[in-house]
Each structure stands twice: as C-alpha cells, then as structure tokens.
Write an enzyme that holds these catalytic residues in place. Structure first.
Site, short mmCIF file in Angstrom:
data_model
loop_
_atom_site.label_atom_id
_atom_site.label_comp_id
_atom_site.label_asym_id
_atom_site.label_seq_id
_atom_site.Cartn_x
_atom_site.Cartn_y
_atom_site.Cartn_z
N GLY A 246 0.80 -1.22 0.00
CA GLY A 246 0.00 0.00 0.00
C GLY A 246 0.83 1.26 0.00
O GLY A 246 2.07 1.24 -0.03
N GLY A 247 0.12 2.39 0.06
CA GLY A 247 0.79 3.68 0.02
C GLY A 247 1.70 3.94 1.19
O GLY A 247 2.71 4.64 1.07
N ILE A 248 1.36 3.40 2.36
CA ILE A 248 2.25 3.46 3.52
C ILE A 248 3.20 2.28 3.51
O ILE A 248 4.39 2.42 3.79
CB ILE A 248 1.44 3.47 4.83
CG1 ILE A 248 0.54 4.70 4.91
CG2 ILE A 248 2.36 3.41 6.04
CD1 ILE A 248 -0.44 4.67 6.07
N ARG B 92 -12.07 8.92 10.11
CA ARG B 92 -11.45 7.65 10.47
C ARG B 92 -12.52 6.62 10.86
O ARG B 92 -12.36 5.43 10.65
CB ARG B 92 -10.44 7.85 11.60
CG ARG B 92 -9.15 8.53 11.13
CD ARG B 92 -8.20 8.77 12.30
NE ARG B 92 -6.89 9.25 11.86
CZ ARG B 92 -6.61 10.52 11.61
NH1 ARG B 92 -7.55 11.44 11.74
NH2 ARG B 92 -5.40 10.88 11.22
N ILE C 98 -0.83 0.80 12.78
CA ILE C 98 -0.98 2.06 12.06
C ILE C 98 -2.38 2.17 11.47
O ILE C 98 -2.91 3.27 11.30
CB ILE C 98 0.08 2.18 10.94
CG1 ILE C 98 1.49 2.30 11.56
CG2 ILE C 98 -0.20 3.34 10.00
CD1 ILE C 98 2.62 2.28 10.54
N ASP D 89 1.65 12.35 14.70
CA ASP D 89 1.13 13.54 15.37
C ASP D 89 2.27 14.34 15.99
O ASP D 89 2.32 15.58 15.89
CB ASP D 89 0.12 13.15 16.45
CG ASP D 89 -1.06 12.37 15.90
OD1 ASP D 89 -1.47 12.67 14.76
OD2 ASP D 89 -1.55 11.46 16.59
N HIS E 116 -5.68 9.42 18.34
CA HIS E 116 -5.08 9.62 17.02
C HIS E 116 -6.18 9.92 16.00
O HIS E 116 -6.25 9.30 14.94
CB HIS E 116 -4.28 8.39 16.62
CG HIS E 116 -3.57 8.51 15.30
ND1 HIS E 116 -2.62 9.49 15.05
CD2 HIS E 116 -3.66 7.79 14.16
CE1 HIS E 116 -2.17 9.36 13.81
NE2 HIS E 116 -2.79 8.33 13.25
N MET F 225 3.52 9.25 7.06
CA MET F 225 3.17 8.18 7.99
C MET F 225 4.19 7.06 7.95
O MET F 225 4.55 6.48 8.99
CB MET F 225 1.78 7.63 7.66
CG MET F 225 1.25 6.60 8.66
SD MET F 225 0.96 7.23 10.32
CE MET F 225 2.29 6.45 11.24
#
Length: 337
Positions: free
Chosen positions: A33-35, A109, A139, A172, A199, A250
């Site tokens: 994935g993107g993270i 979220r 995450i 954060d 979060h 992230m």
C-alpha cells in the site's frame, strides 16, 4: 584514459547507535500500500533489521520484496501473499501493521472502521498464533478503535501483553515538531512537542506548553497550530484531491517509531516516545497516547503527561467522552466478530 572513482559512503536516516548489537526480524503487514511500500523501504535501510518479511493480499507483494532485496543492506527480505500470513510472521520480533483502506476526501477515520477492523482482527489473529511475543505496532486507522480490536483479539487468544501493543501516533508528534518549528523558525530536529490523547481529530492533544525549546504563543497562534496538528491528516487528504492520504509522512513516522521500539528491545536506555497504549493513567479510558519509556520487553514505563496549562486540560476533558466511545467501539467489535 580511465578515470578513477572513490567509493561513496552511504548514509542512513537512522541513528549511528543502531550499528553493532542485537538485530531483529520485522514484518510489514499491508506492504504494497501507500504506507506499506515506503515503510518497508525504510525498514530495509535500518541497520537494526536482520530480516524483513512483507505480507499483503496483493500478488504485488512478492515483487516489492524482490525489488527491496536488491538494496545492499544486511536485511534479508522476503514477500508472502494470501494464505502465507503465518509464514511471514514466524519468529518476528516486531510487526508493523499499515494494512487497510486509506481515507478519502470527506471520510472520517470512523468511516474506515467496518473494513479496517476486520482486517486488523485477521492479522492480529495471525500474530497471536505465529509470533505471540512480538511487539505489534498498529498504524491502520482508526487507531483509537483498531488498537482495542487488537487487544481484545489477543485476550481471546490468551496472550495479551499490554507492554507489546502500540498504536502508532508518532506522526502527530512529527507534525507538531514540524509546525511549531516552522512557526518559530527553529530546527525541527531539535524541537520536541509531546502529543497525548488519541489519534483522530479532536482526540489529538499537542502539549505546546511542554515544547522544547520553551516558547510562547499568542492565543490565536496556539489555537491555529493546535488545530493544524489535530487535523493534519485532513490537510493531506484534501491536497491529494481524492488520490490518497498521508502515506509518505506516515511511513517515515512509523519507521522511526519501529526503530525506537527496536532500540528499547536492544537494551538502549532512555528511549521515550509517545504512543497509544493500554493504561490506567486516565480514569475511564483504557487506552491513551502517553509518553512511554521503551525497554527489553516493550513498554517499560507509561508516564503521566505531566504539568499542563488550563487550555490543554480543557481539550483533554472535552475530548475524553469521544475517545472512550471510540475505544469501546473497538472492544464491542472484537466481542461480536
């Protein structure tokens, strides 16, 4: 005439103290994935990592692992797909979970919960069976609910250890350092701002009164910076205009936190970071992002958030019912699914 060249010494974003010493087997679940992809890259570059396994439901995972395996570091890298989750997790010391659907414009979220909670429960079940002693870094959003899902799933398996389960809130703190340093013209690498609570949006409470170096803000500056830290994820989602959420930042924050966890496991002293952990420090709230000292078994000490000003106390008191509700949502999901 042949030209001569000198071998260029490569550098790493990780501490030089990560050299000789204990090495670890790490796994990234949701690695395509993107993270997941940039996170996997950063862990491949970390000298603390001896072995890195990648897992995803996508067949691309094998290719990502082969791609990373060509990078000249000591971390042996392998990819696993589909039914091979347990093979990816066998013997792992640290498991990082960015798996799940990313946020899109207009989504909260909580909108992600139904999908991502199921994914997290499945992956945590695999961890419980294949690497019950691993430190697990969640995450996948919404962290305020997915971490309780993970905890309850581990309890069902009889192996919940609160020292080894973390909700990764380090982005954060990363945003807080960045935004405060920008506002004051400081070096962000020398700026520290604790961020406590949860979060998600209003549950994120930056403690600007504890910023290092010490600095003062007008009420308007304080409120603007606080809001930007709380809703920094929205800033990225909107800027990407429907094409993703905060992935690179992230991944960076997740890799940095994984490095700090490994530093603690290796016996490095004085390793303290903020993370969303199981605690009784806040009445009625089973999980809370607090400064934690990391050690050889994961969380060594959960610290109080210390002296805060009236505005920060007000933010915490106002958001607590929302955070408690989000935590309970995760607990209830795990009990009925």
């Amino acid at each position: 005439m042949l030209c001569r060249f000198r071998h260029r010494k490569t550098t790493s974003c990780f501490s030089a103290s990560a050299g000789p010493g204990r090495k670890f087997k790490c796994s990234v679940l949701g690695a395509t994935g993107g993270i997941g992809q940039p996170l996997s890259l950063l862990l491949k570059l970390n000298p603390r990592v001896a072995e890195l396994t990648l897992y995803d439901v996508s067949l691309l995972c094998t290719g990502v692992a082969v791609d990373l395996s060509h990078i000249a570091t000591g971390a042996k890298t392998m990819g696993f797909v589909g039914d091979d989750l347990k093979k990816a997790l066998e013997g792992c010391d640290v498991v990082v979970i960015p798996a799940g659907m990313p946020r899109k414009p207009g989504m909260t979220r909580d909108d992600l919960f139904a999908i991502n909670a199921s994914i997290v429960k499945t992956l945590i079940t695999g961890c419980a069976e294949a690497c019950p002693n691993a430190c697990i870094l969640v995450i996948s959003n919404p962290v305020n609910s997915t971490v309780p899902v993970a905890a309850e799933t581990l309890k069902q398996k009889g192996i919940f250890d609160p020292r080894k389960l973390f909700g990764v809130t380090s982005l954060d703190a990363c945003r807080a350092r960045t935004f405060v340093a920008e506002a004051r013209g400081c070096d962000p690498l020398k700026t520290k701002v604790p961020v406590v609570g949860g979060h998600a949006g209003n549950t994120i409470v930056p403690l600007l009164s504890q910023a290092e170096p010490a600095m003062t803000f007008s009420d308007a500056e304080r409120d603007a910076i606080t809001k930007r830290i709380m809703f920094g994820g929205d800033e990225v989602v909107d800027a990407k205009a429907g094409h993703g959420s905060a992935t690179l930042s992230m991944a960076h924050a997740g890799a940095e936190f994984a490095d700090r966890v490994m530093a603690g496991l290796a016996g490095e002293v004085g390793v303290t970071e903020c993370a969303f952990v199981h605690t009784d420090k806040v009445a009625g709230c089973q999980f809370f992002a607090m400064p934690v000292t990391l050690g050889k078994e994961g969380v060594e000490t959960v610290h109080d958030y210390g002296a805060i000003n009236a505005q920060e106390q007000k933010l915490i008191q106002e958001m607590l019912p929302e955070l408690i509700c989000q935590i309970q949502k995760g607990i209830d999901f795990a009990a009925t699914n």
